[in-house]
Design an enzyme around this catalytic site. Sequence first.
Site, mmCIF file in Angstrom:
data_model
loop_
_atom_site.group_PDB
_atom_site.id
_atom_site.type_symbol
_atom_site.label_atom_id
_atom_site.label_comp_id
_atom_site.label_asym_id
_atom_site.label_seq_id
_atom_site.Cartn_x
_atom_site.Cartn_y
_atom_site.Cartn_z
ATOM 1 N N TYR A 44 0.846 -1.191 0.000
ATOM 2 C CA TYR A 44 0.000 0.000 0.000
ATOM 3 C C TYR A 44 0.882 1.241 0.000
ATOM 4 O O TYR A 44 1.182 1.809 1.036
ATOM 5 C CB TYR A 44 -0.925 0.021 1.220
ATOM 6 C CG TYR A 44 -1.856 -1.158 1.355
ATOM 7 C CD1 TYR A 44 -2.157 -1.968 0.265
ATOM 8 C CD2 TYR A 44 -2.429 -1.468 2.582
ATOM 9 C CE1 TYR A 44 -3.012 -3.055 0.404
ATOM 10 C CE2 TYR A 44 -3.291 -2.543 2.726
ATOM 11 C CZ TYR A 44 -3.573 -3.334 1.643
ATOM 12 O OH TYR A 44 -4.420 -4.406 1.791
ATOM 13 N N LEU B 31 -17.854 -3.486 3.062
ATOM 14 C CA LEU B 31 -18.894 -2.623 2.490
ATOM 15 C C LEU B 31 -18.907 -2.733 0.966
ATOM 16 O O LEU B 31 -19.343 -1.814 0.262
ATOM 17 C CB LEU B 31 -18.688 -1.174 2.938
ATOM 18 C CG LEU B 31 -18.679 -0.975 4.460
ATOM 19 C CD1 LEU B 31 -18.471 0.489 4.821
ATOM 20 C CD2 LEU B 31 -19.964 -1.504 5.089
#
EC number: 1.1.1.-
Length: 327
Positions: free
Chosen positions: A56, A204
Amino acid sequence: MVKSLRFGDLDVPVPGFGAMGISFALGNDLSYEQAEPVLLEALKQGCTFWDTAVSYGPGKNEKLIGEFVKKHNCRDKLFIASKCGVAAFEDGSITNSAEHIQAYIEGTIERLGFTPDLYYIHRMDPNTPLEESIPAMDLLRKQGKTKYIGLSECSAETLRKANSIAKIDAVQAEYSAFETLHETDGLVDTARELDISFIAYAPLGHGWLVENFPYETPDDFAPDDYRRQIPKWQGDNFYANKRIADKFKELARKKNCTLPQIAIAWIAAQGMIAIPGTTKPERLIENFAAREIEIAEEENKEMRKLVDALKPQGDRYSESAMKNIGK
């Protein structure tokens, strides 16, 4: 309501926090000053199970978290997971060699300023046998460079074989009311059978299961938003999946809570640790409040019926990325 779940010999507060989005993938590349408020809010709320990775950034996400922990002297309050397995500083290829694992844990420790609690192999390398990679991960544990080891987006078969070589503490994979693939490919059942904690990323649905969904067309994503490369978010799939998300929103209204809250609470009800990500303190507060949502047996059945009936359209990754998961 589920406020904590067992992880190894610990009870960890749920949900956790996925840090990827503060520096990677969603069109975000926050400075420390921009990222600090959401990390502070997580600490304040007691949301202390955090997830990062070498890739990341690369390295930037770990460094941001390391700077935060040092500034606020809060190492003892946090559980930090990171990941190797991607040659993030070289050509970006998937590699699980023992040499890579040993080299990358040192970089992780340097950037964080401490040893991670949990270290994963981020993606499985078909060219490196588990007989090489898993003992290398186990050695990190024996050396005290991590307390727990895990695999991310592996197959049920790989998880079982890896666990026969050395105890695997966690498996991380995509799981949400919007994506239940791993219920049918054996990964969820295998993790439960072997008493391996299941860490659910993208709880989500990579942004589908949110209030006030901000995108009207696939062209609304930022130019460097990775969702531009994912079939599930493009063309006719976008509009079909948006309608599915609206159905889940109706269920949240009945429960008098937000869509993210019922989506996260439902994952906890399955015994999984969700790690939703956000860059906004107010969204973190909303997500963490999911632990206050009680899902009764009948409500769980109703949501399960909806989950099973409304299957999303399109692959969850680009064609090239799909080749690196489920191995």
